[in-house]
Write a protein that holds these residues in place. Sequence first.
Motif, PDB file in Angstrom:
ATOM      1  N   ARG A  19     -45.686   3.259  33.141  1.00 26.60           N
ATOM      2  CA  ARG A  19     -44.787   3.329  34.307  1.00 26.60           C
ATOM      3  C   ARG A  19     -45.637   2.566  35.444  1.00 26.60           C
ATOM      4  O   ARG A  19     -46.357   3.097  35.912  1.00 26.60           O
ATOM      5  CB  ARG A  19     -44.290   4.487  34.824  1.00 26.60           C
ATOM      6  N   ALA A  49     -37.723  -7.929  34.829  1.00 25.68           N
ATOM      7  CA  ALA A  49     -36.396  -7.217  35.144  1.00 25.68           C
ATOM      8  C   ALA A  49     -36.338  -7.398  36.716  1.00 25.68           C
ATOM      9  O   ALA A  49     -36.996  -7.111  37.652  1.00 25.68           O
ATOM     10  CB  ALA A  49     -36.569  -5.901  34.703  1.00 25.68           C
ATOM     11  N   THR A  57     -28.714  -4.443  37.578  1.00 24.99           N
ATOM     12  CA  THR A  57     -29.926  -4.892  36.875  1.00 24.99           C
ATOM     13  C   THR A  57     -29.807  -6.170  35.923  1.00 24.99           C
ATOM     14  O   THR A  57     -28.767  -6.496  35.280  1.00 24.99           O
ATOM     15  CB  THR A  57     -30.575  -3.788  35.926  1.00 24.99           C
ATOM     16  N   TYR A  59     -32.314  -8.161  33.008  1.00 28.11           N
ATOM     17  CA  TYR A  59     -33.718  -7.884  31.895  1.00 28.11           C
ATOM     18  C   TYR A  59     -33.966  -9.346  31.272  1.00 28.11           C
ATOM     19  O   TYR A  59     -32.953  -9.981  31.089  1.00 28.11           O
ATOM     20  CB  TYR A  59     -33.609  -7.078  31.186  1.00 28.11           C
ATOM     21  N   LYS A  64     -35.719  -6.065  26.760  1.00 21.99           N
ATOM     22  CA  LYS A  64     -34.340  -5.303  26.771  1.00 21.99           C
ATOM     23  C   LYS A  64     -34.450  -4.456  25.578  1.00 21.99           C
ATOM     24  O   LYS A  64     -35.021  -4.603  24.392  1.00 21.99           O
ATOM     25  CB  LYS A  64     -33.039  -6.479  26.318  1.00 21.99           C
ATOM     26  N   ARG A  66     -36.504  -2.073  25.697  1.00 21.67           N
ATOM     27  CA  ARG A  66     -37.971  -1.426  25.762  1.00 21.67           C
ATOM     28  C   ARG A  66     -38.055  -0.681  27.169  1.00 21.67           C
ATOM     29  O   ARG A  66     -38.907   0.060  27.439  1.00 21.67           O
ATOM     30  CB  ARG A  66     -39.074  -2.183  25.211  1.00 21.67           C
ATOM     31  N   THR A  68     -37.246  -0.246  31.434  1.00 20.29           N
ATOM     32  CA  THR A  68     -36.108   0.169  32.149  1.00 20.29           C
ATOM     33  C   THR A  68     -36.853   0.061  33.710  1.00 20.29           C
ATOM     34  O   THR A  68     -37.738   0.626  34.054  1.00 20.29           O
ATOM     35  CB  THR A  68     -35.714   1.445  31.988  1.00 20.29           C
ATOM     36  N   SER A  70     -35.812   0.686  37.944  1.00 27.11           N
ATOM     37  CA  SER A  70     -35.067   1.591  38.292  1.00 27.11           C
ATOM     38  C   SER A  70     -35.717   1.424  40.095  1.00 27.11           C
ATOM     39  O   SER A  70     -36.610   1.064  40.191  1.00 27.11           O
ATOM     40  CB  SER A  70     -35.100   3.160  37.970  1.00 27.11           C
ATOM     41  N   GLN A  81     -40.484   1.542  33.962  1.00 22.91           N
ATOM     42  CA  GLN A  81     -40.733   2.268  32.776  1.00 22.91           C
ATOM     43  C   GLN A  81     -40.772   1.207  31.362  1.00 22.91           C
ATOM     44  O   GLN A  81     -39.819   0.646  31.031  1.00 22.91           O
ATOM     45  CB  GLN A  81     -39.735   3.288  32.482  1.00 22.91           C
TER      46      GLN A  81
END
Length: 117
Positions: A19, A49, A57, A59, A64, A66, A68, A70, A81
């Motif tokens: 992360r 992203a 969002t 990507y 995509k 895999r 994320t 935020s 992440q």
Amino acid sequence: QVQLVESGGDLVQAGGSLRLSCAASGSIFSVNRMGWYRQAPGKQRELVATITSGGSTNYADSVKGRFTISRDNAKNTVYLQMSSLKPEDTAVYYCNLYLYQWARDYWGKGTLVTVSS
């Protein structure tokens, strides 16, 4: 003056997770877009992203499902992440802040992610 400070880059085995975090400080307007870009050795910087202050969002196709993205608007922080990491994800990851008010990009110094096979 806007500053972006990334953290979280590391060496990880293929299939692992990581992360990344990026904290923004300075003259930041509430309406903005934050994101992550990466640059592998010998390649151009590419989009990973992005996420708007409203939560929309976007990507790259290669991540995509895999990765994320935020954000915590109260902390002016964006996260990435990353799961199911592949050796081809190895790159320096740069945090980006785009201020719509000034139509201007700001960049962090980058954090290195190395995925071993």
